[in-house]
Enzyme design. Structure first.
Site, PDB file in Angstrom:
ATOM      1  N   PHE A 150      -0.410   1.940  -3.077  1.00 45.77           N
ATOM      2  CA  PHE A 150      -0.858   0.984  -2.065  1.00 45.77           C
ATOM      3  C   PHE A 150      -1.485   1.710  -0.880  1.00 45.77           C
ATOM      4  O   PHE A 150      -0.915   2.663  -0.356  1.00 45.77           O
ATOM      5  CB  PHE A 150       0.351   0.156  -1.611  1.00 45.77           C
ATOM      6  CG  PHE A 150       0.044  -0.847  -0.548  1.00 45.77           C
ATOM      7  CD1 PHE A 150      -0.931  -1.818  -0.739  1.00 45.77           C
ATOM      8  CD2 PHE A 150       0.746  -0.848   0.656  1.00 45.77           C
ATOM      9  CE1 PHE A 150      -1.208  -2.760   0.249  1.00 45.77           C
ATOM     10  CE2 PHE A 150       0.473  -1.778   1.646  1.00 45.77           C
ATOM     11  CZ  PHE A 150      -0.503  -2.740   1.440  1.00 45.77           C
ATOM     12  N   GLU A 151      -2.674   1.279  -0.457  1.00 42.64           N
ATOM     13  CA  GLU A 151      -3.332   1.838   0.737  1.00 42.64           C
ATOM     14  C   GLU A 151      -3.491   0.679   1.721  1.00 42.64           C
ATOM     15  O   GLU A 151      -4.370  -0.173   1.549  1.00 42.64           O
ATOM     16  CB  GLU A 151      -4.690   2.449   0.340  1.00 42.64           C
ATOM     17  CG  GLU A 151      -5.588   2.830   1.507  1.00 42.64           C
ATOM     18  CD  GLU A 151      -4.913   3.621   2.612  1.00 42.64           C
ATOM     19  OE1 GLU A 151      -4.551   4.772   2.377  1.00 42.64           O
ATOM     20  OE2 GLU A 151      -4.729   3.083   3.737  1.00 42.64           O
ATOM     21  N   PRO A 152      -2.636   0.632   2.734  1.00 40.95           N
ATOM     22  CA  PRO A 152      -2.615  -0.543   3.631  1.00 40.95           C
ATOM     23  C   PRO A 152      -3.917  -0.784   4.378  1.00 40.95           C
ATOM     24  O   PRO A 152      -4.143  -1.895   4.858  1.00 40.95           O
ATOM     25  CB  PRO A 152      -1.489  -0.234   4.624  1.00 40.95           C
ATOM     26  CG  PRO A 152      -0.884   1.038   4.218  1.00 40.95           C
ATOM     27  CD  PRO A 152      -1.640   1.638   3.086  1.00 40.95           C
ATOM     28  N   ARG A 153      -4.793   0.249   4.490  1.00 36.39           N
ATOM     29  CA  ARG A 153      -6.022   0.076   5.285  1.00 36.39           C
ATOM     30  C   ARG A 153      -7.224  -0.329   4.446  1.00 36.39           C
ATOM     31  O   ARG A 153      -8.285  -0.621   4.977  1.00 36.39           O
ATOM     32  CB  ARG A 153      -6.349   1.392   6.006  1.00 36.39           C
ATOM     33  CG  ARG A 153      -5.247   1.916   6.916  1.00 36.39           C
ATOM     34  CD  ARG A 153      -5.551   3.356   7.335  1.00 36.39           C
ATOM     35  NE  ARG A 153      -5.607   4.243   6.171  1.00 36.39           N
ATOM     36  CZ  ARG A 153      -6.182   5.442   6.159  1.00 36.39           C
ATOM     37  NH1 ARG A 153      -6.768   5.910   7.246  1.00 36.39           N
ATOM     38  NH2 ARG A 153      -6.183   6.179   5.062  1.00 36.39           N
TER      39      ARG A 153
END
Ligand SMILES: [Zn+2]
Length: 489
Positions: A250-253
């Protein structure tokens, strides 16, 4: 036969005929592609002023709705092009990274398909069930100078939360206003990616991004996975083994991850490399075929029956490719022989207008590279690497050098020719010997990561191959995939 059995057979017939139709549609798309390929976009370095006239043409077509939905930092229009009357919204955007144009080209091929008079039944089916929305070239300022980032110098794909770029804000606003069911996030990836533990380039890579650190799979993400499994089958037919699956951390940005979170089934497509296709036109075709097939499958709902367990069976992406890999070469250092594999990348350097490029190669690794692969590989056992010599005569111009038969010079062990007058701004020549200026000092031959690969491979003391600016030339046949040598001042 019981009526129960009959019903079952009828059901199967319907499912299989649907499948058969889709298969036919896909192979027809592949075989007729040349008719729809947009001829004005035939090189990777496309600019906004090349796509704007094509968008203007669509504005004049009553089937399409074209809206300027935003502007880039430098003021270039971001256009949303919509078509169809269905209840399911499909949103496709491309080139948020300016140097990733393959899907932008494919989108304009898809427009040509949609405006043509062909494939009537399939198109009716698509347009009565779906509304398609395209936002090609989200980062036109980056495209102008063929760079990943926008003019603010940021990666738009890390701006989904901060929303500092007008391009990112536009993408978010359009996504929210459409609340699309499906989102196609279209990119290019490095050509050095391969399908894990194989020498096959990852011509296409997919990801159904995670929407949380736990990598949960809800219905939104599962639908993205199903469509990816469907597209993978199609690519396997035309480029067997050449599909990779991205790591789903997961890459929140990132936009893909957030768009999944916001409720749109997000499908990331990355166009990678394909042997002998530097302008990625075969990959563009595979984009066209697989995206249109996916759209058709979404329109008739067939993707729903695909098991998501097949998603994990797609091999993972790895990054283990070189443009040229030389195996088991003999290298003499301080009087002792060593065996080295050498990995070379033929890097691209843009011309001043960012419309053309030439190659300037580098050694990127050396040593035991037995877990790596090459687009081109030489088994070099018995070949010794030696530095090339400078031709003893100084010539007046590069033109004079080309008249010298460079191949014969290579056969005599020369890899450089000194030239009196080198025109300003010229950085390369298209014949296979390097040009050096009057005062240029050729560095002592040393195999090191970072050097420009220029050397001769000797067999029993005689030149057998030359490596000029990272391109391998067979000195017996004169053959090779040579593109350019360098001018060094
Ligand atoms: Zn990208």
């Amino acid at each position: 036969m019981t009526s129960h059995k009959l019903a079952l057979i009828l059901c199967l017939l319907i499912v299989f005929s649907g499948y058969g139709q889709e298969k036919d549609f896909t192979s027809n798309l592949y075989s007729t592609y040349g008719k729809y390929k947009e001829p004005s976009l035939d090189k990777r370095r496309i600019k906004h002023n090349e796509i704007q006239p094509l968008i203007n043409k669509l504005s004049a077509n009553p089937k399409f709705k074209v809206t300027v939905v935003g502007k880039s930092i430098e003021g270039r229009n971001l256009s949303l092009i919509s078509i169809g009357t269905g209840a399911t919204d499909v949103f496709l955007w491309s080139q948020m990274h300016g140097d990733e144009p393959t899907a932008t080209q494919a989108i304009f091929d898809i427009f040509n398909f949609l405006t043509s008079g062909d494939f009537k039944t399939e198109k009716e089916n698509i347009l009565k069930n779906l509304k398609l929305h395209f936002l090609p070239m989200l980062n036109p300022d980056g495209a102008e100078v063929y760079q990943r980032r926008n003019t603010l110098g940021i990666d738009i794909n890390r701006d989904a939360l901060a929303l500092q770029s007008p391009e990112g804000r536009t993408l978010k606003r359009v996504r929210d206003s459409l609340d699309a069911d499906f989102g196609f996030n279209l990119h290019d990836q490095s050509t050095y990616y391969n399908a894990e533990r194989t020498d096959k380039p990852a011509t296409i890579s997919y990801l159904a991004p995670a929407f949380n650190y736990e990598k949960d799979i809800n219905e939104v993400r599962a639908n993205a996975m199903k469509v990816i499994v469907y597209m993978n089958k199609i690519i396997q037919k035309y480029a067997p083994g050449q599909v990779g699956r991205y790591n789903d951390d997961f890459e929140p940005r990132a936009f893909g991850d957030n768009i999944q979170k916001w409720g749109t089934s997000a499908i990331l497509i990355e166009s990678g490399g394909y042997k002998s296709d530097p302008e990625k036109q075969e990959i563009r075709k595979l984009n066209y075929v697989s995206i249109l097939s996916a759209i058709y499958s979404i329109a008739n709902g067939n993707y729903k029956n695909i098991p998501i367990s097949d998603y994990d069976k797609i091999p993972e992406n790895d990054r283990k490719l070189f443009d040229l890999k030389l195996n088991n070469l003999t290298y003499n250092l301080l009087g002792k022989n060593y065996t080295l594999d050498v990995g070379i990348h033929q890097l691209e350097i843009d011309g001043t207008s960012n419309k053309t490029y030439y190659n300037s190669s580098r050694v990127v690794d050396q040593g035991d590279l037995s877990t790596y692969y090459g687009y081109e590989t030489l088994e070099g056992k018995g070949f010794s690497m030696v530095g090339g010599k400078v031709y003893p005569k100084i010539l007046a111009s590069t033109k004079e050098v080309s008249q010298l038969k460079p191949l014969d010079l290579l056969r005599s062990g020369f890899t450089y020719v000194r030239v009196e007058n080198i025109p300003k701004g010229e950085n390369y020549v298209t014949f296979p010997i390097n040009i050096i200026g009057k005062d240029y000092k050729v560095p002592e031959f040393k195999m090191r990561v970072g050097v420009i690969p220029n050397f001769i491979l000797q067999e029993k003391g005689k030149p057998r191959y030359a490596v000029i600016n990272g391109f391998l030339i067979d000195l017996k046949s004169g053959e090779g995939n040579f593109k350019n040598a360098l001018i060094l001042r």
